[in-house]
Design a protein around this motif. Structure first.
Motif, mmCIF file in Angstrom:
data_model
loop_
_atom_site.group_PDB
_atom_site.id
_atom_site.type_symbol
_atom_site.label_atom_id
_atom_site.label_comp_id
_atom_site.label_asym_id
_atom_site.label_seq_id
_atom_site.Cartn_x
_atom_site.Cartn_y
_atom_site.Cartn_z
ATOM 1 N N LYS A 119 0.852 -1.184 0.000
ATOM 2 C CA LYS A 119 0.000 0.000 0.000
ATOM 3 C C LYS A 119 0.891 1.237 0.000
ATOM 4 C CE LYS A 119 -3.405 -2.295 2.876
ATOM 5 N NZ LYS A 119 -4.017 -2.319 4.187
ATOM 6 N N PRO A 120 0.556 2.224 -0.800
ATOM 7 C CA PRO A 120 1.342 3.457 -0.741
ATOM 8 C C PRO A 120 1.090 4.165 0.584
ATOM 9 C CG PRO A 120 -0.508 3.705 -2.245
ATOM 10 C CD PRO A 120 -0.494 2.270 -1.798
ATOM 11 N N PRO A 121 2.055 4.981 1.045
ATOM 12 C CA PRO A 121 1.852 5.689 2.319
ATOM 13 C C PRO A 121 0.728 6.713 2.182
ATOM 14 C CG PRO A 121 3.837 6.476 1.228
ATOM 15 C CD PRO A 121 3.346 5.297 0.442
ATOM 16 N N PRO A 122 0.088 7.062 3.304
ATOM 17 C CA PRO A 122 -0.978 8.071 3.217
ATOM 18 C C PRO A 122 -0.403 9.424 2.817
ATOM 19 C CG PRO A 122 -0.496 7.519 5.494
ATOM 20 C CD PRO A 122 0.295 6.570 4.644
ATOM 21 N N HIS A 123 -1.193 10.181 2.075
ATOM 22 C CA HIS A 123 -0.750 11.497 1.606
ATOM 23 C C HIS A 123 -1.387 12.589 2.450
ATOM 24 C CE1 HIS A 123 1.589 10.526 -1.954
ATOM 25 N NE2 HIS A 123 0.733 9.531 -2.173
ATOM 26 N N GLY A 163 2.451 16.071 0.752
ATOM 27 C CA GLY A 163 3.040 14.866 0.183
ATOM 28 C C GLY A 163 2.852 13.674 1.105
ATOM 29 N N PRO A 164 3.667 12.619 0.873
ATOM 30 C CA PRO A 164 3.496 11.402 1.679
ATOM 31 C C PRO A 164 3.799 11.651 3.154
ATOM 32 C CG PRO A 164 4.997 11.027 -0.164
ATOM 33 C CD PRO A 164 4.675 12.466 -0.154
ATOM 34 N N MET A 165 2.998 11.050 4.014
ATOM 35 C CA MET A 165 3.207 11.163 5.458
ATOM 36 C C MET A 165 4.129 10.040 5.919
ATOM 37 S SD MET A 165 -0.671 12.096 6.592
ATOM 38 C CE MET A 165 -0.292 12.145 8.315
ATOM 39 N N PRO A 166 4.990 10.284 6.899
ATOM 40 C CA PRO A 166 5.894 9.236 7.364
ATOM 41 C C PRO A 166 5.146 8.160 8.143
ATOM 42 C CG PRO A 166 6.135 11.171 8.735
ATOM 43 C CD PRO A 166 5.188 11.539 7.606
ATOM 44 N N GLY A 167 5.748 6.987 8.188
ATOM 45 C CA GLY A 167 5.177 5.886 8.947
ATOM 46 C C GLY A 167 5.552 5.984 10.409
#
Length: 107
Positions: free
Chosen positions: A21-25, A29-33
């Motif tokens: 799954k791509p990271p949440p945006h 931009g993309p949010m860190p895990g």
């Protein structure tokens, strides 16, 4: 039917892998895990694990050397105790490796 309308299946390197799954945006931009590496005291725990496992490895090597010396000398009475000590140390090494991780990540 032309060749452009044919859809070929995509090949996967390992078909048993779960779908990625791509990271949440977020708005930028993309949010860190989750940051497990930044947990308080994690670096100290990992350093202690490495140190303890190094000491355990030295003890295992000493036990193997002593057992080989006893075996080649013909004195086999103590070999059972050396094997038992080696097994106990192996179990301790497994505990040192896996137990702190379970406590930190809450598994």
């Amino acid at each position: 039917m032309s060749k452009d309308n044919i859809i070929l299946p995509q090949h996967k390197a390992n078909p048993d892998d779960p779908p990625v799954k791509p990271p949440p945006h977020g708005p930028h931009g993309p949010m860190p895990g989750p940051n497990f590496l930044g947990l308080e005291g994690r670096i100290a725990i990992v350093q202690a694990q490495v140190f303890l496992l190094a000491m355990i490895m030295i003890a295992q090597l000493w036990l193997i050397t002593d057992a080989l010396y006893e075996l080649l000398s013909g004195r086999t009475a103590i070999l059972g105790w050396l094997a038992l000590a080696s097994g106990i140390i192996f179990v301790v090494a497994l505990l040192v490796t896996f137990w702190p991780k379970r406590r930190i990540e809450g598994l």
